[in-house]
Write a protein that holds these residues in place. Structure first.
Motif, mmCIF file in Angstrom:
data_model
loop_
_atom_site.group_PDB
_atom_site.id
_atom_site.type_symbol
_atom_site.label_atom_id
_atom_site.label_comp_id
_atom_site.label_asym_id
_atom_site.label_seq_id
_atom_site.Cartn_x
_atom_site.Cartn_y
_atom_site.Cartn_z
ATOM 1 N N THR A 22 0.830 -1.207 0.000
ATOM 2 C CA THR A 22 0.000 0.000 0.000
ATOM 3 C C THR A 22 0.860 1.251 0.000
ATOM 4 O O THR A 22 0.540 2.250 -0.655
ATOM 5 C CB THR A 22 -0.945 0.011 1.222
ATOM 6 O OG1 THR A 22 -1.697 -1.214 1.257
ATOM 7 C CG2 THR A 22 -1.918 1.181 1.145
ATOM 8 N N GLN A 29 -4.338 5.450 -3.311
ATOM 9 C CA GLN A 29 -5.051 4.215 -3.025
ATOM 10 C C GLN A 29 -5.965 4.346 -1.814
ATOM 11 O O GLN A 29 -6.921 3.595 -1.667
ATOM 12 C CB GLN A 29 -4.044 3.076 -2.800
ATOM 13 C CG GLN A 29 -4.662 1.691 -2.734
ATOM 14 C CD GLN A 29 -5.325 1.297 -4.038
ATOM 15 O OE1 GLN A 29 -4.876 1.669 -5.102
ATOM 16 N NE2 GLN A 29 -6.405 0.549 -3.954
ATOM 17 N N ILE A 30 -5.673 5.294 -0.900
ATOM 18 C CA ILE A 30 -6.499 5.439 0.298
ATOM 19 C C ILE A 30 -7.347 6.701 0.245
ATOM 20 O O ILE A 30 -8.024 7.023 1.211
ATOM 21 C CB ILE A 30 -5.618 5.461 1.571
ATOM 22 C CG1 ILE A 30 -4.605 6.601 1.510
ATOM 23 C CG2 ILE A 30 -4.921 4.139 1.763
ATOM 24 C CD1 ILE A 30 -3.773 6.746 2.771
ATOM 25 N N LEU A 33 -11.213 6.701 -4.729
ATOM 26 C CA LEU A 33 -10.752 5.640 -5.611
ATOM 27 C C LEU A 33 -11.355 5.760 -6.999
ATOM 28 O O LEU A 33 -12.535 6.078 -7.147
ATOM 29 C CB LEU A 33 -11.117 4.272 -5.020
ATOM 30 C CG LEU A 33 -10.566 3.956 -3.622
ATOM 31 C CD1 LEU A 33 -11.042 2.574 -3.192
ATOM 32 C CD2 LEU A 33 -9.055 4.014 -3.611
ATOM 33 N N GLU A 37 -8.708 1.417 -9.187
ATOM 34 C CA GLU A 37 -8.187 1.412 -7.815
ATOM 35 C C GLU A 37 -9.160 0.734 -6.860
ATOM 36 O O GLU A 37 -8.748 0.079 -5.899
ATOM 37 C CB GLU A 37 -7.895 2.841 -7.367
ATOM 38 C CG GLU A 37 -6.674 3.443 -8.064
ATOM 39 C CD GLU A 37 -6.625 4.943 -7.946
ATOM 40 O OE1 GLU A 37 -7.624 5.531 -7.450
ATOM 41 O OE2 GLU A 37 -5.621 5.549 -8.348
ATOM 42 N N TYR A 38 -10.453 0.900 -7.121
ATOM 43 C CA TYR A 38 -11.468 0.230 -6.305
ATOM 44 C C TYR A 38 -11.345 -1.287 -6.436
ATOM 45 O O TYR A 38 -11.352 -2.031 -5.447
ATOM 46 C CB TYR A 38 -12.855 0.697 -6.750
ATOM 47 C CG TYR A 38 -14.004 0.035 -6.022
ATOM 48 C CD1 TYR A 38 -14.314 0.376 -4.715
ATOM 49 C CD2 TYR A 38 -14.774 -0.933 -6.657
ATOM 50 C CE1 TYR A 38 -15.374 -0.224 -4.049
ATOM 51 C CE2 TYR A 38 -15.830 -1.547 -6.007
ATOM 52 C CZ TYR A 38 -16.133 -1.190 -4.699
ATOM 53 O OH TYR A 38 -17.173 -1.794 -4.052
ATOM 54 N N GLY A 41 -8.113 -2.467 -4.706
ATOM 55 C CA GLY A 41 -8.220 -2.497 -3.247
ATOM 56 C C GLY A 41 -8.932 -3.744 -2.751
ATOM 57 O O GLY A 41 -8.488 -4.393 -1.794
#
Length: 286
Positions: A22, A29-30, A33, A37-38, A41
């Motif tokens: 991460t 990424q946090i 999204l 990226e969703y 994750g």
């Protein structure tokens, strides 16, 4: 090795690997999204869980899969940095959903957004009338950004033709009873100044939970003990009072002196100081 101990070790390993991966992917990424990226994750989380619970001898394959996903994600991010077309294809394009106070129904349908959901998003921006909106754009992240019409925008110094100087970033100089030397240096201050300011309000450093210096060099503190009230800094009020006293003194000198040149000089200085006070007064009373 017992299964419970093996599971615990693998879980710790999965946490470490997931944290490292991460960190490699970065803050995007946090945050909000994108579609890819969703998916990334969810998949990385599933693979990490599989790594910690898989009891056969092929659990290392999930680590390889995890690494491949991270490498692909990094590759996609670098591609997006280099190519506008790639960004538009992967993340999508922003879409105007309100223009000149008119809701664009076709664009609303393309985003699968109902009018109720649109109004909910507008209310989160403190907008309650769609007719007050010049533009509303739905970003690829799903956020809706709003530009109000000119007459509904907040009044700013620019609208009044007033130029204001840049404001320095406030700095946290005390945290959990510890002095932060670097922020003090950024403000051009030192521990001696900090000790003096704390003495003025009768507070010891070790009793301060949080201390912050604003752009004007005033110290604000919050103590560990919530029952103790700390007086607010009075530097600005004291400066304003001193300037007004100087103005009054100049006017008095102008009235009492008999020398024409001195009378004229004191009168002009008093008027000039009055002008200066009016200009800086908004900064000293807030």
């Amino acid at each position: 090795m017992p299964d419970w101990l093996l599971t615990a070790i693998r879980t710790l390993l999965a946490i470490v690997v997931l944290f490292i991966m991460t960190k490699l992917l970065g803050k995007r990424q946090i945050s909000q999204l994108s579609f890819f990226e969703y998916i990334t994750g969810i998949t990385i989380g599933s693979l990490a869980a599989y790594t910690s619970l898989e009891m056969d001898q092929k659990w290392h394959l999930s680590v390889i899969s995890l690494s491949v996903w991270v490498c692909v994600s990094l590759g996609i991010e670098f591609l997006q940095l280099k190519s506008k077309k790639a960004r538009d294809f992967i993340d999508g394009k922003p879409r105007v959903i309100i223009k000149d106070g008119k809701i664009l129904e076709d664009n609303l349908k393309k985003e699968r957004l109902t009018t109720d959901e649109l109004m909910e998003q507008l209310r989160k921006k403190d907008v309650f009338l769609a007719s007050d909106v010049e533009f509303a754009i739905m970003e690829p992240s799903g956020d809706i950004n709003v530009l109000l019409t000119k007459e509904n925008q907040p009044l700013t110094p620019k609208h009044l033709g007033i130029k204001v100087g840049p404001e320095k970033e406030p700095q946290v100089v005390i945290m959990d009873g510890n002095v932060m030397d670097e922020p003090l240096a950024v403000m051009g201050l030192n521990r001696g100044w900090l000790d003096t300011e704390l003495e003025k309000i009768g507070v010891a450093i070790e009793n301060v939970l949080f201390g912050q210096v604003d752009a004007y060099g005033q110290l604000y503190v919050d103590l560990f003990d919530d029952q103790i009230k700390v007086p607010k800094p009075q530097n600005k009020a004291s400066l304003l009072s001193t300037l007004k006293k100087c103005e009054a003194d100049l006017e008095m000198f102008s009235l009492t002196t008999k020398a024409p040149n001195a009378k004229k000089m004191y009168g002009e200085c008093a008027k000039e100081l009055e002008r200066v006070i009016e200009e800086i007064k908004p900064l000293l009373i807030r």
